[in-house]
Design a protein around this motif. Structure first.
Motif, PDB file in Angstrom:
ATOM      1  N   ILE A   1      -5.080   8.090  -0.095  1.00 40.69           N
ATOM      2  CA  ILE A   1      -4.901   7.094   0.979  1.00 40.69           C
ATOM      3  C   ILE A   1      -5.776   5.876   0.728  1.00 40.69           C
ATOM      4  O   ILE A   1      -5.318   4.726   0.812  1.00 40.69           O
ATOM      5  CB  ILE A   1      -5.231   7.717   2.348  1.00 40.69           C
TER       6      ILE A   1
ATOM      7  N   ALA B   1      -9.078   6.226   7.033  1.00 39.38           N
ATOM      8  CA  ALA B   1      -8.519   7.262   6.165  1.00 39.38           C
ATOM      9  C   ALA B   1      -9.260   8.580   6.336  1.00 39.38           C
ATOM     10  O   ALA B   1      -8.637   9.657   6.441  1.00 39.38           O
ATOM     11  CB  ALA B   1      -8.571   6.802   4.713  1.00 39.38           C
TER      12      ALA B   1
ATOM     13  N   ALA C   1       0.828  -1.211   0.000  1.00 35.28           N
ATOM     14  CA  ALA C   1       0.000   0.000   0.000  1.00 35.28           C
ATOM     15  C   ALA C   1       0.858   1.254   0.000  1.00 35.28           C
ATOM     16  O   ALA C   1       0.556   2.235  -0.704  1.00 35.28           O
ATOM     17  CB  ALA C   1      -0.931  -0.018   1.211  1.00 35.28           C
ATOM     18  N   SER C   2       1.944   1.253   0.764  1.00 34.85           N
ATOM     19  CA  SER C   2       2.830   2.423   0.794  1.00 34.85           C
ATOM     20  C   SER C   2       3.491   2.653  -0.560  1.00 34.85           C
ATOM     21  O   SER C   2       3.689   3.797  -0.986  1.00 34.85           O
ATOM     22  CB  SER C   2       3.894   2.244   1.876  1.00 34.85           C
TER      23      SER C   2
ATOM     24  N   ASP D   1       0.792  11.140   4.625  1.00 37.28           N
ATOM     25  CA  ASP D   1      -0.224  10.086   4.520  1.00 37.28           C
ATOM     26  C   ASP D   1       0.367   8.686   4.602  1.00 37.28           C
ATOM     27  O   ASP D   1      -0.383   7.700   4.580  1.00 37.28           O
ATOM     28  CB  ASP D   1      -0.983  10.227   3.191  1.00 37.28           C
TER      29      ASP D   1
ATOM     30  N   THR E   1      -1.537   5.004   5.538  1.00 38.74           N
ATOM     31  CA  THR E   1      -1.635   4.116   4.378  1.00 38.74           C
ATOM     32  C   THR E   1      -1.076   2.741   4.709  1.00 38.74           C
ATOM     33  O   THR E   1      -1.676   1.707   4.356  1.00 38.74           O
ATOM     34  CB  THR E   1      -0.886   4.721   3.177  1.00 38.74           C
TER      35      THR E   1
ATOM     36  N   LEU F   1       1.036   4.348  -2.736  1.00 37.36           N
ATOM     37  CA  LEU F   1       0.916   5.761  -2.355  1.00 37.36           C
ATOM     38  C   LEU F   1       2.003   6.586  -3.027  1.00 37.36           C
ATOM     39  O   LEU F   1       1.736   7.679  -3.557  1.00 37.36           O
ATOM     40  CB  LEU F   1       1.009   5.901  -0.836  1.00 37.36           C
TER      41      LEU F   1
ATOM     42  N   SER G   1      -4.505   2.136  -0.283  1.00 37.02           N
ATOM     43  CA  SER G   1      -4.718   1.113   0.743  1.00 37.02           C
ATOM     44  C   SER G   1      -5.550  -0.060   0.254  1.00 37.02           C
ATOM     45  O   SER G   1      -5.386  -1.192   0.728  1.00 37.02           O
ATOM     46  CB  SER G   1      -5.382   1.740   1.978  1.00 37.02           C
TER      47      SER G   1
END
Length: 261
Positions: free
Chosen positions: A207, A192, A139-140, A152, A156, A143, A211
Protein backbone atom coordinates in the motif's frame (compact mmCIF):
# COMPACT_ATOMS: atom_id res chain seq x y z
CA UNK A 1 21.58 60.23 -32.52
CA UNK A 2 21.00 57.03 -30.54
CA UNK A 3 19.86 55.20 -33.68
CA UNK A 4 23.03 56.29 -35.46
CA UNK A 5 25.22 54.97 -32.64
CA UNK A 6 23.34 51.67 -32.69
CA UNK A 7 23.97 51.38 -36.41
CA UNK A 8 27.69 51.99 -35.87
CA UNK A 9 27.89 49.29 -33.22
CA UNK A 10 26.35 46.66 -35.49
CA UNK A 11 27.42 45.08 -38.76
CA UNK A 12 26.31 46.64 -42.05
CA UNK A 13 24.00 43.73 -42.81
CA UNK A 14 22.42 43.71 -39.34
CA UNK A 15 18.70 43.38 -38.77
CA UNK A 16 16.37 46.05 -37.46
CA UNK A 17 16.75 46.34 -33.68
CA UNK A 18 13.00 46.17 -33.03
CA UNK A 19 12.85 42.94 -35.01
CA UNK A 20 15.81 41.50 -33.09
CA UNK A 21 14.16 42.37 -29.78
CA UNK A 22 11.11 40.36 -30.84
CA UNK A 23 13.37 37.42 -31.66
CA UNK A 24 15.07 37.89 -28.30
CA UNK A 25 11.71 37.85 -26.54
CA UNK A 26 10.51 34.69 -28.31
CA UNK A 27 13.75 32.77 -27.74
CA UNK A 28 14.05 33.78 -24.08
CA UNK A 29 10.45 33.02 -23.20
CA UNK A 30 10.51 29.68 -25.01
CA UNK A 31 13.54 28.73 -22.94
CA UNK A 32 11.95 29.98 -19.72
CA UNK A 33 8.75 28.00 -20.33
CA UNK A 34 10.72 24.85 -21.14
CA UNK A 35 12.90 25.16 -18.05
CA UNK A 36 9.98 25.83 -15.72
CA UNK A 37 8.14 22.72 -16.87
CA UNK A 38 10.70 19.93 -16.72
CA UNK A 39 12.74 20.15 -19.94
CA UNK A 40 16.43 19.26 -20.09
CA UNK A 41 18.97 22.10 -20.26
CA UNK A 42 20.44 20.92 -23.56
CA UNK A 43 16.94 20.96 -25.09
CA UNK A 44 16.44 24.52 -23.81
CA UNK A 45 19.77 25.73 -25.20
CA UNK A 46 19.25 24.04 -28.55
CA UNK A 47 15.70 25.43 -28.93
CA UNK A 48 16.75 29.00 -28.11
CA UNK A 49 19.72 28.91 -30.49
CA UNK A 50 17.70 27.41 -33.34
CA UNK A 51 14.95 30.03 -32.99
CA UNK A 52 17.43 32.92 -33.01
CA UNK A 53 19.43 31.59 -35.96
CA UNK A 54 16.31 30.82 -37.98
CA UNK A 55 15.28 34.47 -37.75
CA UNK A 56 18.72 35.56 -38.90
CA UNK A 57 20.34 36.45 -35.57
CA UNK A 58 23.87 35.05 -35.39
CA UNK A 59 26.50 35.08 -32.65
CA UNK A 60 24.01 33.95 -30.00
CA UNK A 61 25.26 32.73 -26.64
CA UNK A 62 23.00 30.75 -24.30
CA UNK A 63 23.79 29.52 -20.80
CA UNK A 64 21.19 27.44 -19.00
CA UNK A 65 21.34 25.99 -15.51
CA UNK A 66 18.62 24.62 -13.27
CA UNK A 67 17.85 28.02 -11.75
CA UNK A 68 19.03 30.55 -14.35
CA UNK A 69 18.99 31.33 -18.07
CA UNK A 70 21.38 33.81 -19.68
CA UNK A 71 20.80 34.83 -23.30
CA UNK A 72 23.08 37.18 -25.22
CA UNK A 73 22.86 38.44 -28.80
CA UNK A 74 26.31 39.96 -28.96
CA UNK A 75 26.08 41.76 -32.31
CA UNK A 76 23.13 43.79 -31.03
CA UNK A 77 24.16 44.44 -27.44
CA UNK A 78 21.22 42.46 -26.03
CA UNK A 79 21.73 40.34 -22.94
CA UNK A 80 19.45 39.24 -20.12
CA UNK A 81 19.55 36.89 -17.18
CA UNK A 82 16.36 35.44 -15.70
CA UNK A 83 15.86 33.34 -12.60
CA UNK A 84 13.94 30.07 -12.75
CA UNK A 85 12.05 29.99 -9.48
CA UNK A 86 9.10 27.73 -10.30
CA UNK A 87 9.90 24.21 -11.51
CA UNK A 88 7.08 21.83 -12.41
CA UNK A 89 6.71 18.71 -14.54
CA UNK A 90 4.09 19.98 -16.97
CA UNK A 91 5.25 18.07 -20.04
CA UNK A 92 2.28 19.38 -22.03
CA UNK A 93 3.90 22.81 -22.16
CA UNK A 94 7.21 21.23 -23.15
CA UNK A 95 5.48 19.48 -26.05
CA UNK A 96 3.73 22.71 -27.07
CA UNK A 97 6.99 24.68 -27.12
CA UNK A 98 8.68 21.92 -29.13
CA UNK A 99 5.83 22.04 -31.63
CA UNK A 100 6.09 25.84 -31.77
CA UNK A 101 9.82 25.63 -32.51
CA UNK A 102 9.07 23.28 -35.40
CA UNK A 103 6.47 25.72 -36.75
CA UNK A 104 9.03 28.53 -36.49
CA UNK A 105 11.57 26.52 -38.47
CA UNK A 106 8.86 25.87 -41.08
CA UNK A 107 8.35 29.60 -41.60
CA UNK A 108 6.14 31.07 -38.86
CA UNK A 109 6.39 34.89 -38.79
CA UNK A 110 7.96 36.42 -35.70
CA UNK A 111 4.74 38.24 -34.75
CA UNK A 112 2.78 34.98 -34.75
CA UNK A 113 5.55 33.26 -32.80
CA UNK A 114 5.43 35.99 -30.14
CA UNK A 115 1.69 35.56 -29.71
CA UNK A 116 2.02 31.76 -29.58
CA UNK A 117 4.71 31.73 -26.89
CA UNK A 118 2.65 34.15 -24.78
CA UNK A 119 -0.38 31.90 -25.12
CA UNK A 120 1.57 28.77 -24.15
CA UNK A 121 3.32 30.37 -21.17
CA UNK A 122 0.04 31.75 -19.81
CA UNK A 123 -1.78 28.43 -20.11
CA UNK A 124 -2.85 27.30 -16.67
CA UNK A 125 -1.97 23.88 -15.35
CA UNK A 126 -4.55 21.17 -14.82
CA UNK A 127 -7.11 21.89 -12.08
CA UNK A 128 -6.23 20.59 -8.63
CA UNK A 129 -9.12 18.12 -8.47
CA UNK A 130 -8.04 16.46 -11.70
CA UNK A 131 -4.42 16.12 -10.56
CA UNK A 132 -5.56 14.62 -7.24
CA UNK A 133 -7.97 12.22 -8.98
CA UNK A 134 -5.33 10.85 -11.30
CA UNK A 135 -2.86 10.65 -8.42
CA UNK A 136 -5.20 8.14 -6.78
CA UNK A 137 -5.72 6.29 -10.07
CA UNK A 138 -1.96 6.10 -10.66
CA UNK A 139 -1.44 4.68 -7.16
CA UNK A 140 -4.06 2.00 -7.82
CA UNK A 141 -2.29 1.02 -11.05
CA UNK A 142 0.99 0.61 -9.18
CA UNK A 143 -0.79 -1.55 -6.61
CA UNK A 144 -1.94 -3.89 -9.36
CA UNK A 145 1.53 -3.88 -10.90
CA UNK A 146 3.02 -4.92 -7.55
CA UNK A 147 0.46 -7.79 -7.29
CA UNK A 148 -1.36 -6.13 -4.41
CA UNK A 149 -4.62 -7.34 -2.95
CA UNK A 150 -7.99 -5.98 -4.07
CA UNK A 151 -8.75 -5.34 -0.39
CA UNK A 152 -5.97 -2.76 -0.36
CA UNK A 153 -7.33 -0.91 -3.38
CA UNK A 154 -9.59 1.62 -1.57
CA UNK A 155 -6.92 2.82 0.86
CA UNK A 156 -4.33 2.94 -1.93
CA UNK A 157 -6.53 5.21 -4.05
CA UNK A 158 -7.29 7.38 -1.02
CA UNK A 159 -3.68 7.57 0.18
CA UNK A 160 -2.30 8.24 -3.30
CA UNK A 161 -4.81 11.04 -3.86
CA UNK A 162 -4.11 12.45 -0.39
CA UNK A 163 -0.37 12.55 -1.01
CA UNK A 164 -0.82 14.40 -4.30
CA UNK A 165 -3.33 16.77 -2.69
CA UNK A 166 -0.91 17.70 0.10
CA UNK A 167 2.05 18.32 -2.21
CA UNK A 168 0.13 20.17 -4.91
CA UNK A 169 -1.95 22.28 -2.55
CA UNK A 170 1.00 23.43 -0.45
CA UNK A 171 3.33 24.05 -3.40
CA UNK A 172 0.71 26.07 -5.30
CA UNK A 173 0.50 28.59 -2.49
CA UNK A 174 3.98 28.46 -0.93
CA UNK A 175 7.55 27.83 -2.07
CA UNK A 176 8.23 25.19 0.60
CA UNK A 177 10.24 22.31 -0.82
CA UNK A 178 10.86 18.82 0.62
CA UNK A 179 8.71 19.47 3.71
CA UNK A 180 5.64 18.82 1.58
CA UNK A 181 7.00 15.41 0.54
CA UNK A 182 7.76 14.54 4.17
CA UNK A 183 4.22 15.48 5.24
CA UNK A 184 2.58 13.68 2.31
CA UNK A 185 4.59 10.49 2.85
CA UNK A 186 3.88 10.63 6.59
CA UNK A 187 0.11 10.81 6.01
CA UNK A 188 0.24 8.03 3.42
CA UNK A 189 2.12 5.69 5.73
CA UNK A 190 -0.07 6.61 8.71
CA UNK A 191 -3.35 5.78 6.96
CA UNK A 192 -1.87 2.62 5.44
CA UNK A 193 -0.67 1.31 8.80
CA UNK A 194 -3.95 2.09 10.56
CA UNK A 195 -5.96 0.52 7.70
CA UNK A 196 -4.06 -2.76 8.00
CA UNK A 197 -3.98 -2.82 11.81
CA UNK A 198 -7.74 -2.44 11.99
CA UNK A 199 -8.03 -5.54 9.84
CA UNK A 200 -9.22 -4.01 6.58
CA UNK A 201 -6.01 -4.34 4.59
CA UNK A 202 -3.57 -7.12 3.73
CA UNK A 203 -0.09 -5.78 3.00
CA UNK A 204 0.96 -2.41 4.41
CA UNK A 205 4.24 -2.38 2.46
CA UNK A 206 2.50 -2.72 -0.90
CA UNK A 207 0.00 0.00 0.00
CA UNK A 208 2.72 2.46 0.98
CA UNK A 209 4.95 1.72 -2.01
CA UNK A 210 2.08 2.08 -4.48
CA UNK A 211 0.74 5.24 -2.80
CA UNK A 212 4.05 7.11 -2.73
CA UNK A 213 4.88 6.34 -6.37
CA UNK A 214 3.06 9.49 -7.66
CA UNK A 215 5.44 11.50 -5.43
CA UNK A 216 8.63 9.85 -6.69
CA UNK A 217 10.67 12.34 -8.78
CA UNK A 218 10.83 10.21 -11.92
CA UNK A 219 11.21 13.08 -14.39
CA UNK A 220 14.03 14.85 -12.45
CA UNK A 221 15.93 11.56 -12.06
CA UNK A 222 15.63 10.81 -15.78
CA UNK A 223 16.61 14.36 -16.72
CA UNK A 224 19.60 14.27 -14.36
CA UNK A 225 20.96 11.13 -16.04
CA UNK A 226 20.36 12.56 -19.52
CA UNK A 227 22.13 15.80 -18.57
CA UNK A 228 25.16 13.90 -17.26
CA UNK A 229 25.32 11.74 -20.38
CA UNK A 230 25.19 14.89 -22.53
CA UNK A 231 28.04 16.44 -20.55
CA UNK A 232 25.97 19.05 -18.69
CA UNK A 233 27.51 18.15 -15.35
CA UNK A 234 26.36 21.25 -13.45
CA UNK A 235 22.69 20.89 -14.38
CA UNK A 236 22.81 17.10 -14.04
CA UNK A 237 24.33 17.30 -10.56
CA UNK A 238 21.82 19.92 -9.40
CA UNK A 239 18.84 17.94 -10.68
CA UNK A 240 20.25 14.73 -9.23
CA UNK A 241 20.67 16.34 -5.81
CA UNK A 242 17.14 17.75 -5.93
CA UNK A 243 15.71 14.35 -6.88
CA UNK A 244 17.78 12.64 -4.19
CA UNK A 245 16.60 15.04 -1.49
CA UNK A 246 13.00 14.47 -2.58
CA UNK A 247 13.47 10.70 -2.28
CA UNK A 248 15.05 11.14 1.15
CA UNK A 249 12.10 13.31 2.22
CA UNK A 250 9.64 10.60 1.16
CA UNK A 251 11.62 7.97 3.05
CA UNK A 252 11.81 10.19 6.12
CA UNK A 253 8.05 10.68 6.17
CA UNK A 254 7.37 6.94 5.92
CA UNK A 255 10.07 6.06 8.40
CA UNK A 256 8.72 8.48 10.99
CA UNK A 257 5.40 6.62 11.06
CA UNK A 258 7.09 3.29 11.74
CA UNK A 259 9.14 4.88 14.51
CA UNK A 260 6.06 6.31 16.20
CA UNK A 261 3.57 3.48 15.73
Amino acid sequence: MLDQLEQLDRPDDSLDLKYVRKVFFVALNCGKTLMENGAETYRVEDTMERIAKHYGVENVQVFVATTVIILSMNDYGLSQQIRIITRNNNLEKVVNINELSRQIINGMPIADAKEAVNRISETRMFPLWLVVLFGGIAASMFLMMFNGSVKDLPITIFAGALGVLVTEWIQRYTKIKFFTEILAAFLIALFAVLYVRFGYGVNVDTIIIASVMPLVPGVPITNALRELIRGHFLAGSMKGIEAGLTAIAIGAGVGTVFLII
